[in-house]
Design a protein around this motif. Structure first.
Motif, PDB file in Angstrom:
ATOM      1  N   ALA A 186      -6.973 -11.722 -20.723  1.00 54.12           N
ATOM      2  CA  ALA A 186      -6.921 -12.744 -21.232  1.00 54.12           C
ATOM      3  C   ALA A 186      -6.189 -13.533 -21.078  1.00 54.12           C
ATOM      4  O   ALA A 186      -6.013 -14.765 -20.986  1.00 54.12           O
ATOM      5  N   GLU A 187      -4.791 -12.963 -20.876  1.00 55.16           N
ATOM      6  CA  GLU A 187      -3.135 -13.702 -20.893  1.00 55.16           C
ATOM      7  C   GLU A 187      -3.499 -14.563 -19.544  1.00 55.16           C
ATOM      8  O   GLU A 187      -2.474 -15.691 -19.610  1.00 55.16           O
ATOM      9  N   MET A 188      -4.084 -13.971 -18.746  1.00 52.67           N
ATOM     10  CA  MET A 188      -3.720 -14.966 -17.912  1.00 52.67           C
ATOM     11  C   MET A 188      -4.590 -15.403 -16.393  1.00 52.67           C
ATOM     12  O   MET A 188      -4.275 -16.724 -15.946  1.00 52.67           O
ATOM     13  N   PHE A 189      -5.541 -16.376 -18.025  1.00 53.60           N
ATOM     14  CA  PHE A 189      -5.961 -17.578 -17.679  1.00 53.60           C
ATOM     15  C   PHE A 189      -6.183 -18.619 -18.783  1.00 53.60           C
ATOM     16  O   PHE A 189      -6.508 -18.204 -19.853  1.00 53.60           O
ATOM     17  N   GLU A 190      -6.348 -19.828 -18.511  1.00 54.29           N
ATOM     18  CA  GLU A 190      -6.670 -20.805 -19.122  1.00 54.29           C
ATOM     19  C   GLU A 190      -7.659 -20.377 -20.317  1.00 54.29           C
ATOM     20  O   GLU A 190      -7.543 -21.203 -21.497  1.00 54.29           O
ATOM     21  N   GLY A 191      -8.962 -19.826 -19.456  1.00 54.65           N
ATOM     22  CA  GLY A 191      -9.993 -19.765 -20.463  1.00 54.65           C
ATOM     23  C   GLY A 191     -10.240 -18.656 -21.781  1.00 54.65           C
ATOM     24  O   GLY A 191     -10.789 -17.851 -21.506  1.00 54.65           O
ATOM     25  N   GLY A 192      -9.094 -17.651 -21.170  1.00 52.27           N
ATOM     26  CA  GLY A 192      -8.900 -16.779 -22.445  1.00 52.27           C
ATOM     27  C   GLY A 192      -9.892 -15.428 -22.180  1.00 52.27           C
ATOM     28  O   GLY A 192      -9.480 -15.381 -20.660  1.00 52.27           O
ATOM     29  N   LEU A 193     -10.132 -14.840 -22.855  1.00 51.82           N
ATOM     30  CA  LEU A 193     -11.117 -13.298 -22.778  1.00 51.82           C
ATOM     31  C   LEU A 193     -12.035 -13.642 -22.184  1.00 51.82           C
ATOM     32  O   LEU A 193     -12.766 -12.466 -20.511  1.00 51.82           O
ATOM     33  N   ALA A 194     -13.172 -14.694 -22.175  1.00 53.41           N
ATOM     34  CA  ALA A 194     -14.079 -15.483 -21.138  1.00 53.41           C
ATOM     35  C   ALA A 194     -14.253 -15.344 -19.824  1.00 53.41           C
ATOM     36  O   ALA A 194     -14.655 -15.186 -19.171  1.00 53.41           O
ATOM     37  N   GLU A 195     -12.486 -15.876 -19.428  1.00 50.60           N
ATOM     38  CA  GLU A 195     -12.989 -16.561 -18.328  1.00 50.60           C
ATOM     39  C   GLU A 195     -11.843 -14.947 -18.000  1.00 50.60           C
ATOM     40  O   GLU A 195     -12.458 -14.465 -16.398  1.00 50.60           O
ATOM     41  N   ALA A 196     -11.165 -14.206 -18.291  1.00 49.68           N
ATOM     42  CA  ALA A 196     -10.767 -12.762 -17.590  1.00 49.68           C
ATOM     43  C   ALA A 196     -12.186 -12.170 -17.496  1.00 49.68           C
ATOM     44  O   ALA A 196     -12.215 -11.095 -16.612  1.00 49.68           O
ATOM     45  N   LYS A 197     -13.263 -12.384 -18.434  1.00 45.94           N
ATOM     46  CA  LYS A 197     -14.504 -11.479 -18.088  1.00 45.94           C
ATOM     47  C   LYS A 197     -15.459 -11.696 -16.474  1.00 45.94           C
ATOM     48  O   LYS A 197     -15.609 -11.016 -16.043  1.00 45.94           O
ATOM     49  N   LYS A 198     -14.797 -13.131 -16.849  1.00 46.82           N
ATOM     50  CA  LYS A 198     -16.321 -13.738 -15.279  1.00 46.82           C
ATOM     51  C   LYS A 198     -15.454 -13.560 -13.818  1.00 46.82           C
ATOM     52  O   LYS A 198     -16.207 -13.125 -13.286  1.00 46.82           O
ATOM     53  N   ARG A 199     -14.064 -13.416 -14.180  1.00 49.15           N
ATOM     54  CA  ARG A 199     -13.034 -13.635 -13.126  1.00 49.15           C
ATOM     55  C   ARG A 199     -13.106 -11.941 -12.239  1.00 49.15           C
ATOM     56  O   ARG A 199     -13.096 -11.012 -11.340  1.00 49.15           O
ATOM     57  N   LEU A 200     -12.212 -10.985 -13.809  1.00 49.19           N
ATOM     58  CA  LEU A 200     -11.931  -9.579 -13.140  1.00 49.19           C
ATOM     59  C   LEU A 200     -13.096  -8.556 -13.935  1.00 49.19           C
ATOM     60  O   LEU A 200     -12.573  -7.232 -13.237  1.00 49.19           O
ATOM     61  N   TYR A 201     -13.524  -9.025 -14.763  1.00 45.81           N
ATOM     62  CA  TYR A 201     -14.274  -7.438 -14.949  1.00 45.81           C
ATOM     63  C   TYR A 201     -15.949  -7.699 -14.685  1.00 45.81           C
ATOM     64  O   TYR A 201     -16.106  -6.802 -14.416  1.00 45.81           O
ATOM     65  N   ASP A 202     -16.603  -8.455 -14.840  1.00 51.85           N
ATOM     66  CA  ASP A 202     -18.159  -8.707 -14.535  1.00 51.85           C
ATOM     67  C   ASP A 202     -18.511  -8.450 -13.396  1.00 51.85           C
ATOM     68  O   ASP A 202     -19.303  -7.933 -12.665  1.00 51.85           O
ATOM     69  N   PRO A 203     -17.653  -8.623 -12.146  1.00 51.01           N
ATOM     70  CA  PRO A 203     -17.829  -8.661 -11.025  1.00 51.01           C
ATOM     71  C   PRO A 203     -17.626  -7.484 -10.379  1.00 51.01           C
ATOM     72  O   PRO A 203     -18.034  -6.636  -8.900  1.00 51.01           O
ATOM     73  N   VAL A 204     -17.404  -6.237 -11.021  1.00 50.94           N
ATOM     74  CA  VAL A 204     -16.966  -5.264 -10.608  1.00 50.94           C
ATOM     75  C   VAL A 204     -16.756  -3.947 -11.013  1.00 50.94           C
ATOM     76  O   VAL A 204     -16.801  -4.173 -13.045  1.00 50.94           O
ATOM     77  N   HIS A 205     -16.267  -2.567 -11.121  1.00 52.34           N
ATOM     78  CA  HIS A 205     -16.195  -1.376 -11.871  1.00 52.34           C
ATOM     79  C   HIS A 205     -15.280  -1.220 -12.166  1.00 52.34           C
ATOM     80  O   HIS A 205     -14.469  -1.474 -11.816  1.00 52.34           O
ATOM     81  N   CYS A 206     -15.021  -1.647 -14.148  1.00 48.69           N
ATOM     82  CA  CYS A 206     -13.840  -1.540 -14.040  1.00 48.69           C
ATOM     83  C   CYS A 206     -14.143  -0.059 -14.832  1.00 48.69           C
ATOM     84  O   CYS A 206     -14.630   0.134 -15.366  1.00 48.69           O
ATOM     85  N   LEU A 207     -11.968   0.208 -15.071  1.00 45.67           N
ATOM     86  CA  LEU A 207     -12.431   2.130 -15.864  1.00 45.67           C
ATOM     87  C   LEU A 207     -12.201   1.165 -17.474  1.00 45.67           C
ATOM     88  O   LEU A 207     -12.170  -0.138 -17.853  1.00 45.67           O
ATOM     89  N   THR A 208     -12.384   1.785 -18.642  1.00 50.67           N
ATOM     90  CA  THR A 208     -12.626   1.181 -19.695  1.00 50.67           C
ATOM     91  C   THR A 208     -11.210   2.139 -20.297  1.00 50.67           C
ATOM     92  O   THR A 208     -10.936   3.775 -20.084  1.00 50.67           O
TER      93      THR A 208
END
Length: 248
Positions: A186-208
């Motif tokens: 969430a630190e990486m983007f102006e949009g915080g966690l919502a933007e991180a989910k959109k760009r980094l989490y939702d498009p790919v399989h992430c580890l938990t």
């Protein structure tokens, strides 16, 4: 024969979020007394303490005196360094000074402060285990160059620490995860966690976080004569490397 966690003490930094809180929960369930260390997370710490029974300390790993005063008396058997900071996406030559200092202070000096507080007790007992959370960002990557540099430092520190601790029976494990959906990004983007989910989490399989915590506890429970020195964990769909050519 695996180690028994009953009667043992662990200190987990970054203990109220992501990988850290997952490690805290697993170690408590295994019978370990756990001290969770985090910064400015009173509500999360209270929730974690109520849920798991862990002792929660509000502590800034950048403050050496505070770290020494709090962690040295704890004299833990296990130290899991799961705290960390990211910065805004950018290049190595456009990073704000305050962001660079924060990354270095948290990810490198914060690690060293904790080691200085805890390692002497482990040496005196001739027993202990340190887990340092690195990252696959030690390999060249675009977007987080200073973060990558700090994780390269952690990689070097872990290897150096193993040499320094020889021949004491104090083990050092470096864990290098791939992308973990921990909320840290969430630190990486102006949009915080919502933007991180959109760009980094939702498009790919992430580890938990819990998958990484499971691996950490697996390394900790190994018998004292066996050290899992380095552990790199990736999603199956995540491959590191490749060659870049201009124009192709």
């Amino acid at each position: 024969m695996t180690q028994d966690f009953q009667g043992r003490t662990a200190v987990v930094t970054g203990g109220t979020g992501g990988i850290g809180s997952a490690v805290v929960r697993r170690l408590v369930l295994a019978g370990c007394k756990v001290v969770s260390v985090s910064l400015n997370a009173e509500e999360a710490a209270a929730s974690l303490a109520a849920e798991s029974g862990a002792e929660c300390l509000n502590l800034d790993v950048r403050d050496r005196k505070v770290v020494m005063d709090a962690l040295a008396p704890a004299d833990p058997d296990f130290l899991v360094l799961a705290h960390g900071a990211l910065g805004r996406t950018g290049t190595l030559f456009d990073q704000p000074e305050d962001s660079v200092h924060r990354l270095l202070d948290v990810n490198v000096l914060g690690v060293q402060n904790c080691l200085q507080a805890v390692i002497p007790g482990m040496i005196a007992r001739n027993d202990g285990h340190v887990v340092m959370i690195g990252s696959v960002a030690v390999y060249p990557s675009l977007g987080q160059p200073v973060y990558s540099a700090t994780k390269a430092a952690v990689h070097s520190m872990a290897r150096n620490l193993r040499m320094e601790l020889f021949p004491h029976r104090v083990r050092v494990t470096e864990v290098r995860p791939g992308r973990v959906a921990s909320g840290m990004h969430a630190e990486m983007f102006e949009g915080g966690l919502a933007e991180a989910k959109k760009r980094l989490y939702d498009p790919v399989h992430c580890l938990t976080p819990d998958e990484i915590a499971e691996a950490i506890v697996w390394a900790l429970e190994k018998p004292a004569h066996l050290c899992v020195a380095e552990l790199e964990i990736l999603a199956t769909e995540h491959v590191i490397g490749g060659v870049r050519y201009h124009g192709l």
